[in-house]
Design an enzyme around this catalytic site. Structure first.
Site, PDB file in Angstrom:
ATOM      1  N   CYS A   7      -4.106  -3.304  -8.311  1.00 42.33           N
ATOM      2  CA  CYS A   7      -3.829  -4.611  -8.916  1.00 42.33           C
ATOM      3  C   CYS A   7      -2.975  -5.774  -7.922  1.00 42.33           C
ATOM      4  CB  CYS A   7      -2.877  -3.780  -9.530  1.00 42.33           C
ATOM      5  SG  CYS A   7      -3.832  -2.941 -10.597  1.00 42.33           S
ATOM      6  N   ASN A  86     -15.758   5.516  -2.460  1.00 41.07           N
ATOM      7  CA  ASN A  86     -15.695   6.670  -3.111  1.00 41.07           C
ATOM      8  C   ASN A  86     -15.016   7.615  -3.572  1.00 41.07           C
ATOM      9  OD1 ASN A  86     -16.853   6.764  -0.149  1.00 41.07           O
ATOM     10  ND2 ASN A  86     -14.779   5.556   1.184  1.00 41.07           N
ATOM     11  N   HIS A  99     -13.186   0.326  -6.327  1.00 42.01           N
ATOM     12  CA  HIS A  99     -13.607  -0.125  -5.453  1.00 42.01           C
ATOM     13  C   HIS A  99     -15.050  -0.249  -4.805  1.00 42.01           C
ATOM     14  CE1 HIS A  99     -10.908   2.655  -3.051  1.00 42.01           C
ATOM     15  NE2 HIS A  99     -12.050   2.351  -2.355  1.00 42.01           N
TER      16      HIS A  99
HETATM   17  P1  5GP Z   1     -11.097   4.098   0.534  1.00 43.12           P
HETATM   18  O1  5GP Z   1     -10.766   4.565   1.389  1.00 43.12           O
HETATM   19  O2  5GP Z   1      -9.917   3.795  -0.700  1.00 43.12           O
HETATM   20  O3  5GP Z   1     -12.349   4.358  -0.529  1.00 43.12           O
HETATM   21  O4  5GP Z   1     -10.440   2.585   0.354  1.00 43.12           O
HETATM   22  C1  5GP Z   1      -9.648   2.308   0.961  1.00 43.12           C
HETATM   23  C2  5GP Z   1      -9.697   1.262   1.693  1.00 43.12           C
HETATM   24  O5  5GP Z   1      -8.467   0.102   1.278  1.00 43.12           O
HETATM   25  C3  5GP Z   1      -9.596   1.051   2.767  1.00 43.12           C
HETATM   26  O6  5GP Z   1     -11.354   0.833   3.712  1.00 43.12           O
HETATM   27  C4  5GP Z   1      -8.639   0.801   3.631  1.00 43.12           C
HETATM   28  O7  5GP Z   1      -9.127  -0.437   5.323  1.00 43.12           O
HETATM   29  C5  5GP Z   1      -8.444  -1.040   2.429  1.00 43.12           C
HETATM   30  N1  5GP Z   1      -7.282  -1.558   2.282  1.00 43.12           N
HETATM   31  C6  5GP Z   1      -5.836  -0.841   2.291  1.00 43.12           C
HETATM   32  N2  5GP Z   1      -5.157  -1.191   1.935  1.00 43.12           N
HETATM   33  C7  5GP Z   1      -5.528  -2.442   1.844  1.00 43.12           C
HETATM   34  C8  5GP Z   1      -5.118  -3.921   2.083  1.00 43.12           C
HETATM   35  O8  5GP Z   1      -3.340  -3.654   1.434  1.00 43.12           O
HETATM   36  N3  5GP Z   1      -5.478  -5.282   2.080  1.00 43.12           N
HETATM   37  C9  5GP Z   1      -7.285  -4.793   2.452  1.00 43.12           C
HETATM   38  N4  5GP Z   1      -7.533  -6.152   2.025  1.00 43.12           N
HETATM   39  N5  5GP Z   1      -7.644  -4.196   2.604  1.00 43.12           N
HETATM   40  C10 5GP Z   1      -6.541  -2.010   1.803  1.00 43.12           C
HETATM   41 ZN    ZN Z   2      -4.741  -1.137  -9.900  1.00 46.50          ZN
END
Ligand code: 5GP
Ligand code: ZN
Length: 113
Positions: A7, A86, A99
């Site tokens: 957000c 995920n 996402h």
């Molecule tokens: P999930 O693990 O929830 O499927 O994916 C979250 C993704 O967000 C991860 O691949 C992680 O590297 C990315 N991520 C987490 N925090 C940040 C951030 O502050 N900026 C960006 N650009 N990516 C982030």
């Molecule tokens: Zn959010």
């Protein structure tokens, strides 16, 4: 939503390396890329994950996939790519704002299904 990192990225409070933005969606490079191209496409409105998609908000998902198709061309991913979302603990979700990972730019070798 308070304390949601995506957000904050959507509102510009936290900077990101943006590749696309419109009134509903933002896409930016992942901080820890899993491949040469690793972009996250998110709705600006907070939705926790796929479990929260319903009749009222599913239009944004269709729009996100239109954006993904557009980005796949813009980022020259015609040779192929993967889209992943995920969900929850077993799915390995670490950020609880919906996402879609758009991953490509090279041969992807970990094929889960
Ligand atoms: P999930 O693990 O929830 O499927 O994916 C979250 C993704 O967000 C991860 O691949 C992680 O590297 C990315 N991520 C987490 N925090 C940040 C951030 O502050 N900026 C960006 N650009 N990516 C982030
Ligand atoms: Zn959010």
């Amino acid at each position: 939503m308070k304390d949601c990192i995506f957000c904050k990225i959507a509102s510009g409070e936290i900077p990101s390396n943006k590749v696309y933005e419109d009134d509903q969606v933002i896409a930016f490079h992942d901080l820890s890329p899993a491949a040469k191209v690793h972009v996250l496409v998110i709705p600006k409105k907070h939705i926790a994950n796929v479990m929260e998609i319903n009749e009222e908000n599913s239009g944004i998902v269709a729009h996100i996939f239109e954006v993904i198709a557009y980005l796949a061309k813009e980022l020259k991913l015609e040779q192929g790519f993967r889209v992943v979302s995920n969900c929850n603990e077993f799915g390995g979700q670490s950020v609880f704002h919906l996402h879609f990972h758009l991953i490509g730019g090279e041969q992807l070798d970990v094929k889960m299904c």
